[in-house]
Design a protein around this motif. Structure first.
Motif, PDB file in Angstrom:
ATOM      1  N   ALA A  44     -12.479 -30.284 -33.938  1.00 57.75           N
ATOM      2  CA  ALA A  44     -13.703 -29.517 -33.667  1.00 57.75           C
ATOM      3  C   ALA A  44     -14.067 -29.564 -32.179  1.00 57.75           C
ATOM      4  O   ALA A  44     -14.441 -28.537 -31.602  1.00 57.75           O
ATOM      5  N   ARG A  45     -13.952 -30.730 -31.570  1.00 60.00           N
ATOM      6  CA  ARG A  45     -14.263 -30.844 -30.134  1.00 60.00           C
ATOM      7  C   ARG A  45     -13.328 -29.982 -29.292  1.00 60.00           C
ATOM      8  O   ARG A  45     -13.755 -29.359 -28.319  1.00 60.00           O
ATOM      9  N   ALA A  46     -12.081 -29.918 -29.679  1.00 56.57           N
ATOM     10  CA  ALA A  46     -11.092 -29.210 -28.867  1.00 56.57           C
ATOM     11  C   ALA A  46     -10.967 -27.713 -29.190  1.00 56.57           C
ATOM     12  O   ALA A  46     -10.653 -26.929 -28.296  1.00 56.57           O
ATOM     13  N   HIS A  47     -11.223 -27.313 -30.446  1.00 57.51           N
ATOM     14  CA  HIS A  47     -10.845 -25.950 -30.839  1.00 57.51           C
ATOM     15  C   HIS A  47     -11.903 -25.130 -31.569  1.00 57.51           C
ATOM     16  O   HIS A  47     -11.765 -23.910 -31.653  1.00 57.51           O
ATOM     17  N   ARG A  48     -12.927 -25.738 -32.121  1.00 61.68           N
ATOM     18  CA  ARG A  48     -13.862 -24.992 -32.965  1.00 61.68           C
ATOM     19  C   ARG A  48     -14.568 -23.875 -32.201  1.00 61.68           C
ATOM     20  O   ARG A  48     -14.658 -22.743 -32.690  1.00 61.68           O
ATOM     21  N   ALA A  49     -15.083 -24.151 -31.027  1.00 59.42           N
ATOM     22  CA  ALA A  49     -15.849 -23.149 -30.281  1.00 59.42           C
ATOM     23  C   ALA A  49     -15.024 -21.890 -30.025  1.00 59.42           C
ATOM     24  O   ALA A  49     -15.516 -20.766 -30.214  1.00 59.42           O
ATOM     25  N   GLY A  50     -13.788 -22.046 -29.607  1.00 60.87           N
ATOM     26  CA  GLY A  50     -12.942 -20.881 -29.344  1.00 60.87           C
ATOM     27  C   GLY A  50     -12.624 -20.101 -30.600  1.00 60.87           C
ATOM     28  O   GLY A  50     -12.672 -18.861 -30.604  1.00 60.87           O
ATOM     29  N   THR A  51     -12.343 -20.806 -31.685  1.00 66.06           N
ATOM     30  CA  THR A  51     -12.033 -20.143 -32.952  1.00 66.06           C
ATOM     31  C   THR A  51     -13.226 -19.348 -33.451  1.00 66.06           C
ATOM     32  O   THR A  51     -13.110 -18.178 -33.813  1.00 66.06           O
ATOM     33  N   VAL A  52     -14.398 -19.967 -33.466  1.00 61.22           N
ATOM     34  CA  VAL A  52     -15.595 -19.307 -33.971  1.00 61.22           C
ATOM     35  C   VAL A  52     -16.012 -18.149 -33.055  1.00 61.22           C
ATOM     36  O   VAL A  52     -16.421 -17.093 -33.534  1.00 61.22           O
ATOM     37  N   SER A  53     -15.864 -18.303 -31.749  1.00 63.23           N
ATOM     38  CA  SER A  53     -16.280 -17.217 -30.852  1.00 63.23           C
ATOM     39  C   SER A  53     -15.412 -15.975 -31.048  1.00 63.23           C
ATOM     40  O   SER A  53     -15.915 -14.853 -30.946  1.00 63.23           O
ATOM     41  N   ARG A  54     -14.140 -16.153 -31.347  1.00 65.15           N
ATOM     42  CA  ARG A  54     -13.287 -14.991 -31.608  1.00 65.15           C
ATOM     43  C   ARG A  54     -13.724 -14.274 -32.889  1.00 65.15           C
ATOM     44  O   ARG A  54     -13.729 -13.047 -32.954  1.00 65.15           O
ATOM     45  N   VAL A  55     -14.117 -15.029 -33.909  1.00 61.03           N
ATOM     46  CA  VAL A  55     -14.622 -14.416 -35.145  1.00 61.03           C
ATOM     47  C   VAL A  55     -15.949 -13.722 -34.857  1.00 61.03           C
ATOM     48  O   VAL A  55     -16.180 -12.593 -35.311  1.00 61.03           O
ATOM     49  N   ASP A  56     -16.826 -14.358 -34.078  1.00 56.71           N
ATOM     50  CA  ASP A  56     -18.130 -13.775 -33.763  1.00 56.71           C
ATOM     51  C   ASP A  56     -18.008 -12.482 -32.955  1.00 56.71           C
ATOM     52  O   ASP A  56     -18.890 -11.629 -33.024  1.00 56.71           O
ATOM     53  N   THR A  57     -16.941 -12.339 -32.188  1.00 57.57           N
ATOM     54  CA  THR A  57     -16.712 -11.094 -31.462  1.00 57.57           C
ATOM     55  C   THR A  57     -16.431  -9.958 -32.439  1.00 57.57           C
ATOM     56  O   THR A  57     -16.915  -8.844 -32.267  1.00 57.57           O
ATOM     57  N   LEU A  58     -15.691 -10.262 -33.497  1.00 57.41           N
ATOM     58  CA  LEU A  58     -15.360  -9.245 -34.502  1.00 57.41           C
ATOM     59  C   LEU A  58     -16.504  -8.990 -35.481  1.00 57.41           C
ATOM     60  O   LEU A  58     -16.695  -7.862 -35.933  1.00 57.41           O
ATOM     61  N   VAL A  59     -17.244 -10.059 -35.823  1.00 56.79           N
ATOM     62  CA  VAL A  59     -18.341  -9.962 -36.791  1.00 56.79           C
ATOM     63  C   VAL A  59     -19.548 -10.699 -36.201  1.00 56.79           C
ATOM     64  O   VAL A  59     -19.802 -11.854 -36.516  1.00 56.79           O
TER      65      VAL A  59
END
Length: 186
Positions: free
Chosen positions: A78-93
């Protein structure tokens, strides 16, 4: 439909549950597909054993159920990857609401009928002391899986029901619940 015990990984030290509120069935499916694509592109992180996405039957959200070897492995990811993963989803939705992550462990499963297929998964949150009532036999209840939160004071019960009508009929009116169907398992 898949039975819940088919999704349980025996080596799981922690089970994480997170609800995402999207507002519509189309947005829920788009978010589910986007996060599944993110997982596929990134590969499986060390410590993650399984990840499942359930669609709310009313179309307004998703439930994520992830099994990890332990909390430390999840927190490192989560510290290393969650923000990037969620931001890509938030861009789409855009505009997804995330009320929070629940850290749990599967405490026990009670199977009343192992043969019939589950038509719906029902998630109920209640005081840990009240979990016994959620696993008691009832018409249409095939199985119940009790997860205790990390503090041990709350129970999240995932019930497998023949259909939504059976759960509604069995409801006492005092326990709020959400209904889900499995969308993606990895």
């Amino acid at each position: 439909m898949t039975r819940f015990l088919d999704l349980v990984h025996p080596a799981a030290g922690t089970a994480l549950m997170s609800e995402w509120l999207t507002g519509s069935a189309g947005r829920s499916r788009a978010a589910a597909d986007a996060i599944a694509a993110e997982w596929a592109a990134a590969g499986t992180p060390s410590g993650r054993l399984a990840q499942h996405i359930f669609l709310d039957t009313d179309g307004t959200g998703l439930l994520f159920y992830a099994q990890w070897t332990g909390d430390e492995e999840h927190l490192a990811w989560a510290r290393a990857h969650r923000a990037g993963t969620v931001s890509r989803v938030d861009t789409l939705v855009p505009g997804i609401e995330r009320p929070g992550l629940r850290r749990t462990r599967l405490e026990r499963s009670v199977v009343h009928d192992a043969e019939r297929p589950a038509g719906v998964f029902v998630v109920t949150t209640l005081a840990a002391a009240e979990a016994e009532s959620a696993v008691a036999p009832a018409p249409g209840l095939l199985a119940a899986h009790v997860h205790l939160t990390s503090g041990g004071d709350r129970a999240i019960v995932i019930g497998e029901w023949t259909d939504a009508a059976a759960r509604t009929e069995a409801a006492t009116g005092t326990d709020p619940f959400k209904r889900y169907t499995l969308h993606h398992a990895s």
